[in-house]
Write an enzyme that holds these catalytic residues in place. Sequence first.
Site: not given
Length: 630
Positions: A301, A305, A545, A588-589, A607, A609
């Site tokens: 992790e 990062d 993450s 937009d997805i 839009g 979600d």
Amino acid sequence: MLTLVLLLAASTSAQTLSPSVLHAKRSHLPAGWSRVRRHAQDAVLPLRFGLTQSNVEMSTLERLLNDVSHPESVNYGKHWTPERVAEHFAPTEEAVHAVTSWIVGSGLPQERVRVSKTKGWVMVNASVAETEKLLNTQYHVYKHKSGKEHVACEAYHLPAHIVPHVALVTPSIDFNAMLAKRASDPTHKLGQPGAGVSLKVGSQISSTMNSDDLDNCDVTITPACVRALYDFRYSPVAAHKNSLGIAEYTPQAYRAADLDLFAKNFTSLGGESLVGARPVLQSIQGGVVQHINVSFEFNVESNFDLAYAMNLVTGKQHVTLYQVGDFEIGGSFNNFLDALDGSYCTFEGGDDPTTDSIYPDPLPGGYKAHDCGTVKPAYVISSSYADNEADLSPAYAIRQCAEYAKLGLMGVTVLYSSGDNGVAGNDALCLNPDGSQTEDGQRFNPLFPGTCAFVTGVGGTQINPGSKVTDPESAAELSSGGFSNYFPIPDYQKSAVAGYLKANPPPFPSAVYNATSRAFPDISSNAVNFTTTAEGIFFPVSGTSASSPVVAAMLSMINDARLAVGKGPIGFINPTIYSAAFKGAFNDITDGSNPGCGTPGFAAAKGYDPVTGLGTPNFPKLLKLWLALP
């Protein structure tokens, strides 16, 4: 003197006449726990009464934040000083007097009662017998199937005249407090392998990769893929004025050799090598980059990062590592926040011994101080950890959420990963009608802090198999999203959420989620098959993450551009990104969903979600729009 006598007389009279009322109650035992015995009557509890802050109603906080964060406000960007924040939210003298008078009037010796320096909490060490009488409750010892033991009560009561002055009492209904701390058994789970939001790991991949190759981004994401996806090409020009922070929790820690291996294969913008580069360590509550547990599960992790954040902002911009918690008992979100805001250490009782690690740490080798207000917060802070909202009491979560609002007032952007189990919580747990959590539960299980209206939750997307890096992304099935069970919907989000629910009515009963509350995430970025290193090996990892530090790097570079022309940081971004002025600034997805809890979850749509939020960043558009603001 006469005034004091009158006040004490009035307090005693109110106490005599004031009935005892329920202040907090736990509806269920967390999964894996059972009640085993009454706690010993002569055991001593570190009883703390967290005093109610002034001006911390959610509506008030939202109004204050909108004043400095909404692009149409005349005060946009006029962030508060830490001193102004502390003064504005301090508890009243009336609260201090009422609570201390009640405790003494109930029979506890006055010499045992203490008030914190900033008057945020009233503290008294009391026996279990005394505490049970004071709070009209019973304390029990609970045992987890792992063998851990905790102490808590199921409910407690306060006099009616005291209720307005007390936000929470500790220890009380919350869990995760051990009766005895051990070096091998940390108080808090953050940073422990498998705890909270965790990256999902694929099979080992080649140790030599072309850092500029964009042909395989559907198989494995690299920094070059990220730059191509979001048109993110920016070299810092005001790095000395800027700051970016990544929060990690001991024992999770980066491995220097892995950062160098990543840097050898993936140069930053302009061909600059980051071999030998390290984050600037900011130790909090004794935080250390530990070298005792060195393995994939303890390093992946933090490695990820830092490697991506450092690469994306280039070697010109230092990245600060907030390493939280000593090796003996670790740390929590509250332990981290204490260091950023000195007033938070005492507000509403300070750290909760049932959920947070308590410093100074008395264990051998433990950190013998308590960091309060010792760290200047970075302009952008990213955290890739989260708890199930249901694991925390509402009072605990609300107190912490208010602190994120204060950081926003000071110009800090706080990002949290939304989670990795669709509409389910960590460990794929869902809620039952009684509030308990099981894998076969039917109600959705949101994650905190992403459900707090004063942070920016970051969801996940993916490149579809066989697609090019220039093709539209889809929602990643793992992307947590949905609606809080604790927090009301903020004004900045109401129109977007109403539009989604009207155009895309979910194919499951409304009883499984709370459609009138805060929706999350707010935005998203790629979260699937990122190339990273651990133990000298390359692996693909997936999870939100990955999303949070990537977005943090982009927002940090927008701050760089603003600081370079004499403007301030962007601070709390939600009122801005939901505004009409920023419409179209995100990709937009519209494909995919986040299944869980026996349902297909929410569908990505045109839009907003509750899977991908407003979409993924279009860096050039966002840069232009934020540069145009004051």
